[in-house]
Design a protein around this motif. Structure first.
Motif, mmCIF file in Angstrom:
data_model
loop_
_atom_site.group_PDB
_atom_site.id
_atom_site.type_symbol
_atom_site.label_atom_id
_atom_site.label_comp_id
_atom_site.label_asym_id
_atom_site.label_seq_id
_atom_site.Cartn_x
_atom_site.Cartn_y
_atom_site.Cartn_z
ATOM 1 N N SER A 51 -13.231 -79.247 113.055
ATOM 2 C CA SER A 51 -12.998 -77.819 113.218
ATOM 3 C C SER A 51 -12.559 -77.234 111.875
ATOM 4 N N GLU A 53 -13.074 -73.437 109.314
ATOM 5 C CA GLU A 53 -13.332 -72.004 109.472
ATOM 6 C C GLU A 53 -14.823 -71.741 109.683
ATOM 7 N N SER A 55 -17.236 -73.906 110.716
ATOM 8 C CA SER A 55 -17.773 -74.490 111.954
ATOM 9 C C SER A 55 -17.319 -73.691 113.173
ATOM 10 N N ARG A 56 -16.095 -73.168 113.147
ATOM 11 C CA ARG A 56 -15.610 -72.333 114.261
ATOM 12 C C ARG A 56 -16.384 -71.021 114.355
ATOM 13 N N ALA A 57 -16.897 -70.531 113.230
ATOM 14 C CA ALA A 57 -17.672 -69.292 113.236
ATOM 15 C C ALA A 57 -19.040 -69.485 113.898
ATOM 16 N N LEU A 59 -19.826 -72.451 116.057
ATOM 17 C CA LEU A 59 -19.744 -73.248 117.281
ATOM 18 C C LEU A 59 -18.522 -72.822 118.074
ATOM 19 N N SER A 60 -18.600 -72.945 119.396
ATOM 20 C CA SER A 60 -17.463 -72.462 120.184
ATOM 21 C C SER A 60 -16.970 -73.423 121.254
ATOM 22 N N VAL A 61 -17.630 -74.560 121.448
ATOM 23 C CA VAL A 61 -17.241 -75.462 122.523
ATOM 24 C C VAL A 61 -16.312 -76.552 121.968
ATOM 25 N N PRO A 62 -15.007 -76.473 122.293
ATOM 26 C CA PRO A 62 -14.080 -77.501 121.823
ATOM 27 C C PRO A 62 -14.276 -78.804 122.603
ATOM 28 N N LEU A 73 -15.403 -79.820 117.496
ATOM 29 C CA LEU A 73 -16.332 -78.877 118.098
ATOM 30 C C LEU A 73 -17.633 -79.580 118.449
#
Length: 102
Positions: A51, A53, A55-57, A59-62, A73
């Motif tokens: 995770s 900055e 990759s969070r932008a 992808l959204s599935v933790p 992610l």
């Protein structure tokens, strides 16, 4: 449950456009590196990345790779260009690998 070699091959195919990708088997799972930097892995036949900055932008599935591990992610895209964008963005944010002592 250990990850299958077939799923690893699928993930490596997704990463074919990312330069200098390598993997390392670790306790039935696979760690993934690009340019020497650990960016993710294959855990229980799931492609997970750290995770950051960038990759969070994208992808959204933790997901948690194993009990007690830091949250990662889930890579839920099958487009090689999108996967390359994710990994290349992450590599700029990940620290350089530590040099091993001789």
């Amino acid at each position: 449950m250990a990850s299958s070699a077939e799923y690893l091959e699928y993930v490596l195919d997704l990463l074919a456009d990312v330069p200098e990708v390598s993997h390392r088997k670790m306790m039935g799972e696979y760690l993934l590196y690009a340019s020497g930097k650990l960016f993710g892995g294959v855990y229980d036949d799931r492609f997970l990345v750290k995770s950051t900055e960038s990759s969070r932008a994208l992808l959204s599935v933790p997901a948690v790779p194993y009990e007690g591990a830091a949250e990662m992610l889930l890579v839920d895209v099958e487009d090689k260009a999108a996967v390359r964008t994710i990994v290349e963005g992450m590599l700029q944010e990940l620290p350089e690998p530590r040099k091993r002592r001789a």
